[in-house]
Design an enzyme around this catalytic site. Structure first.
Site, short mmCIF file in Angstrom:
data_model
loop_
_atom_site.label_atom_id
_atom_site.label_comp_id
_atom_site.label_asym_id
_atom_site.label_seq_id
_atom_site.Cartn_x
_atom_site.Cartn_y
_atom_site.Cartn_z
CB SER A 1 9.34 -60.40 -99.49
OG SER A 1 9.43 -59.83 -100.82
CG ASP B 1 3.14 -58.44 -100.44
OD1 ASP B 1 3.65 -57.19 -100.22
OD2 ASP B 1 2.26 -58.91 -101.44
CG HIS C 1 6.68 -55.69 -100.42
ND1 HIS C 1 6.13 -56.79 -100.44
CD2 HIS C 1 8.23 -55.95 -100.09
CE1 HIS C 1 7.02 -57.81 -100.53
NE2 HIS C 1 8.36 -57.21 -100.27
#
Ligand SMILES: CCN(CC)CCN(C[C@]12C[C@](c3ccc(C(F)(F)F)cc3)(C1)C2)C(=O)Cn1c(SCc2ccc(F)cc2)nc(=O)c2c1C=CC2
Length: 406
Positions: free
Chosen positions: A246, A269, A324
């Site tokens: 992320s 991600d 996620h």
């Protein structure tokens, strides 16, 4: 069956041939210092204990701040839910100097910290990697600590932690907690400043490993029995990857742009928002984007597509049935219904999801025949960078980009 009892919960150990050890290193006691947890192939001899997944209660407090929950209440909830879990690695176990291992620097996501991706890091170490999971001091971590010189230190009682204490007692522990966006504050300047600091911290961690590989002695601010000189000449500095989840995925792109020693990037991600698109053309290394099904919106995917290239190996896969939170360790630690409510689990079994992520990062073919009990919900479709909307579960993902390093 087992799934309704929580006896199967826990962070899965690495599946590779090596036993895994882990040790903390902090060089430089101030907030500008380098701090990471190293996961590495270790000797099988001593069965030394595994460290706590959450090193101390301040991290629960930070998580509460991040989750906008009250500290007292959530410290009890987090402690009850997660307080007893262990990292799947032997604390300060002796390093196994059998080989020159490839190196991975791992960057955590917003609100996370260095221990929350231990399933991925331990898996890599079990496959024969040295993995440094950095802890960022850019106020994006839920919590992190460092030390202040303080000659009156004796006056204040030190919180005594079982895992770490400073080497000298005139160092006083300081905690930095997650900094939320202030009302009216523009998000991009903050996140862009943070991603630049994160990249510098990953590069400093890499340079520290390079010094250790050259036999330089390092002074660990944290008292530890681990002998860092045993890593001398045991790291393959031609095979260095940067990996992150992320916000840590954005850190991957920023690191590739700044440091050519990183031979390739594995971005899990990725949150592309913090990045300045002007740096994209100067990223020359292969990138492997591994995405979850749910963390996908047009703006984010279109920015990843801008990094597509006909000459540089760039790959993207999306693992159907994942979310996620399928990448951090939380995905293994709650029963199904809590997991689904807190969006910590996707449709597919988290062990399958993690297996796919690790196998595709390691370019291992995934088994096409998955036992029916954990088979993901639907048939895979071929993916290519071109048609981003398509989803893949597993095919023989031979990822040329990662082959260079892994
Ligand atoms: C309300 C909070 N709000 C803050 C901006 C958004 C919160 N949020 C969604 C969450 C994290 C969630 C979570 C954690 C942990 C439990 C627990 F109960 F298990 F502890 C539950 C529920 C709450 C799922 C995200 O930020 C998602 N995200 C993440 S999550 C990384 C992470 C953080 C803490 C962890 F413990 C594990 C993993 N890393 C990023 O780099 C980015 C994003 C979004 C954009 C960039």
């Amino acid at each position: 069956n087992a799934s309704c009892h929580n006896n199967h919960l826990g962070i899965p150990a690495g599946k590779g041939p090596h036993q895994v050890g882990c040790a903390d290193l902090m060089v430089g006691h101030t907030v500008q210092g380098t701090f990471f947890r190293l996961y590495y192939p270790c000797q099988t001899s001593e069965a030394s204990e595994k460290p706590d997944w959450i090193p101390c209660r301040e991290y629960f407090n930070g998580l509460a701040d991040f989750m906008k929950m009250s500290r007292t209440l959530s410290e009890r909830i987090f402690n009850y839910l997660f307080g007893s879990y262990k990292i799947p690695a032997a604390w300060n176990a002796s390093f196994k100097p059998d080989d020159k291992y490839p190196v991975v620097i791992f960057s955590h996501g917003l609100g996370a910290f260095r221990t929350l991706y231990s399933a991925i890091c331990a898996e890599l170490a079990s496959q024969g990697f040295v993995v440094a999971a950095v802890e960022h001091r850019d106020e994006s971590a839920s919590a992190t600590f460092y030390y202040q010189e303080n000659n009156e230190a004796e006056q204040r009682p030190h919180a005594v932690h079982q895992n770490f204490r400073p080497i000298s007692n005139n160092l006083e522990e300081e905690w930095m907690y997650y900094r939320a966006l202030k009302p009216g504050e523009l998000e991009f300047p903050l996140r862009n400043r943070q991603v630049k600091q994160r990249a510098d911290e990953c590069i400093r961690a890499l340079n520290l490993l390079i010094d250790i590989n050259a036999g330089k002695s390092v002074e660990n601010v944290l008292q530890s029995t681990f002998d860092w000189t045993t890593l001398e000449n045991c790291m393959d500095l031609c095979r260095i990857a940067i990996m992150g989840h992320s916000f840590g995925g954005a850190t991957v792109i920023e690191c590739l742009c700044k440091e050519v020693k990183f031979k390739c990037g594995i971005a899990l991600d990725t949150w592309m928002f913090p990045l300045d698109e002007e740096i994209f053309p100067s990223v020359k290394q292969p990138i492997f984007f591994i995405n979850s099904e749910k963390f996908q919106w047009a703006g984010n995917i279109i920015r990843m597509k801008k990094l597509d290239s006909a000459v540089i190996p760039r790959k993207m896969i999306t693992i159907k049935g994942t979310v996620h939170q399928s990448f951090p360790d939380f995905t293994f630690l709650t029963g199904n219904w809590i997991g689904k409510i807190l969006k910590l689990k996707g449709e597919i079994d988290p062990h399958v999801a993690m297996d796919l992520c690790n196998r595709s990062s390691l370019k291992k073919p995934a088994n096409l025949i998955v036992p029916q009990t954990v088979a993901p919900t639907s048939v895979s479709a071929k993916v290519s960078f071109a048609n981003l909307t398509s989803l893949v579960i597993f095919t023989q993902v031979m990822v040329s980009s990662v082959k260079l390093v892994i």
